[in-house]
Design an enzyme around this catalytic site. Sequence first.
Site, short mmCIF file in Angstrom:
data_model
loop_
_atom_site.label_atom_id
_atom_site.label_comp_id
_atom_site.label_asym_id
_atom_site.label_seq_id
_atom_site.Cartn_x
_atom_site.Cartn_y
_atom_site.Cartn_z
N ALA A 227 0.89 -1.16 0.00
CA ALA A 227 0.00 0.00 0.00
C ALA A 227 0.92 1.20 0.00
CB ALA A 227 -0.90 0.00 1.23
N SER A 228 0.79 2.05 -1.00
CA SER A 228 1.74 3.15 -1.16
C SER A 228 1.03 4.39 -1.67
CB SER A 228 2.86 2.75 -2.14
OG SER A 228 3.48 1.54 -1.76
#
Length: 761
Positions: A227-228
């Site tokens: 998750a970025s």
Amino acid sequence: MAQSDGPGNDAGGNGAAGALGVTVRRDRWGIAHVEASSAEAAFAAQGWVAADDRIWQMEWDRRRAMGRWAEVVGMVGAREDAFFRRLGLAAISQADYAALDGRTQAMCEDYARGVNRWLATHEDALPAEFEHHPAPPEPWEPWHCVAVYKLRHIFMGTLTRKLWRGRIMAQAGPEAVMATVGDTEADAAMVPGEGPRPDLLADAANVLDACAADMAGLAAAMDSDGASNSWALSGERTASGRPLLAGDPHRGIEFPNVYHQCHLRCDEFDAIGMGFPGVPGFPHFGHNAEVAWGITHGMCDDTDVFVERFEPGSTLGEPWWIEQLQIRGEGTVEVLCGSTPRGPVVLGDPADGVALSMQWTGMFGPDTTLDALWPMLVSGSTAELIEAVRPWVLPVNNLLAADRAGSIAFKIRGRVVERQPASRWTPVPGTDEFAWDGLEPVPFEDLPEWTDPERGFLVTANNRTADGGPYISLDFAGPSRHDRICELVTPMTGATVADMSAVHGDVTSLVASNVLGLITEYAVECGHELSHTLLDMLADWDQRMTADSAPATIYAVIKRRLIEAIIERLGIVGAQLGAAGWPPAAEASRMAAGAATRMLCERNLDVVPGLDNPIGRRMATSACVDETAAELTQRLGPDPHAWTWGKVHRMASPHPLASALMTARDLHPPVDGCAGDGDTVRQGGTAPETGERAIHGSVARYAFDLGDWDSSGWVVPHGVSGVRGSGHDLDQRQAWLNCELLPMSYSPQAVASVTVHEHEL
């Protein structure tokens, strides 16, 4: 102590004798700025520096890729070794290396030469981890660069999600499986368009019904999808009149950190960024003199799992064989390896009549990812950079780029292979119908892209990025981080790196308002003496997950208990399959929590038995508030105003060797409280299985200022060095905790101003 001040009279090794013509300047944070006489010398120096900072991490990744980790840690590593031996990752990596173009192979050869030069001169100065190894590291071979890169990405796809959903299908049915995905139309889409949405549900239920009996005994593997965040602002929104590009990749936080900061200057290019120890160049984050790039995980459906049928007790001939695992202190273990027409069998025993094979885009044809590395380093514009990543295979990324001419651009890069809709959900039958034979990757030109939008910014946060175009995945992240970043950057004018850093540190939860609305509506039958105090505190809360916030803690625990109520009633709790310890229960818990959070945000509780009516929701929600009051009183004392988030939301950064061997436990770094949660821009993801402990977070933060490269900044959770006690193993930690960026010195003058040590190679 591995990290050295200088090599002295470095004689080299493995044919590396003689000077490289390289000056290495270490700045105050130990980050190496390499000035080389040629590109060949620069890559050799990058290998030397990576070994100096991270040789144990490189050895760990290499051993796992080759299925040889148990040679160090014993039986605790055998299951992972068996998986990678059965997958054949080492042989696949060797074949992929052989298919790379000559320039890329030369990069890897130069890099390996630098690593081996370091090994030859540091035989008696290896880091403390090797005191627990039976032997020193072997020489680095060029194909190892491919192997360690592939290792770091195989679990970032859909393998574990499909196995997990298959187990849910077996025990709870197709409705529960579909509930775990939620309303895909609610995901934020970045690229405007009128293309048709894929039919996400076609034929899935029939296939799941047919496979339900097979799913009951199947195993799952570790889930490590990311998750970025990343965003780019055009010059019309910045102080300099040139773009800003910023972001932060999120992964499980470990020590040493996954990314390695470095700067390479030679006649052919001048590039600075964060690479993977063991791999040349800067695959994910960096800039040269003209263009900057950064990525987020594209969340692509890159893996299929097949339920293979065998005659019980039948004798398997070619192409099956036995490999021997060497288990430290235990002798050897035999592993049966082989393939079906779908792919290698990786889980289960054919002698039992059923096993799992898999296909993955990283082994479906040659993996030419590393062929993109040199063109990226010498790109002069966003258009050239996008063309440079044409060979990219894995993982599928949302690439953002910006150049000094003022362009900002988005492109999905990587190998996307569209299969039939039934393959998107769970394991499928091991039949020719589901094989990948004859399939072709989506053409590069058909992958979504967007250049210089009128609104003046681009944002990606693992969300669905296009309304039309090729099918990418069922498993995008929810829209909360994407939407919050858009809220923050939309009003910006005259923006600077300091503004980008403020976005990095934002801890406002857009999910909280949805969850609090449900709590307010249904928590009306609470009986604990503190419950109404907690509700009053939540009513006055600003929905910011700061470390000093008590309402943040109250909200997080109530939310966790609501999630547990949902997944228990859906029958998807405890869906960890396979033998004990692999995968960690936290991974199954994290996936279930993501599904339940979607349901809470979308008020999609009608599919949850017992919560499909107002009375059930009132009872469950009130009980969650009462249980939270009791739990936090026991954990933190009677005063709810003292229940601050930083006391319970603590970041552990486990050292893999210390986790495997008690004798190495002193290698673990300290634990600190931190802000944010899994829904905020400042990531601090949790899982119900492990309570409020932060298990997922920003493994780097960066902001590239194309108006003045020396104004750029970066930070990692620990430090550039993976050597405990080196002085640069934890010296970025406080800045990371404070959400501050350190200077990213680039020009010769800026590098000189921060240099504290200089030596020649």
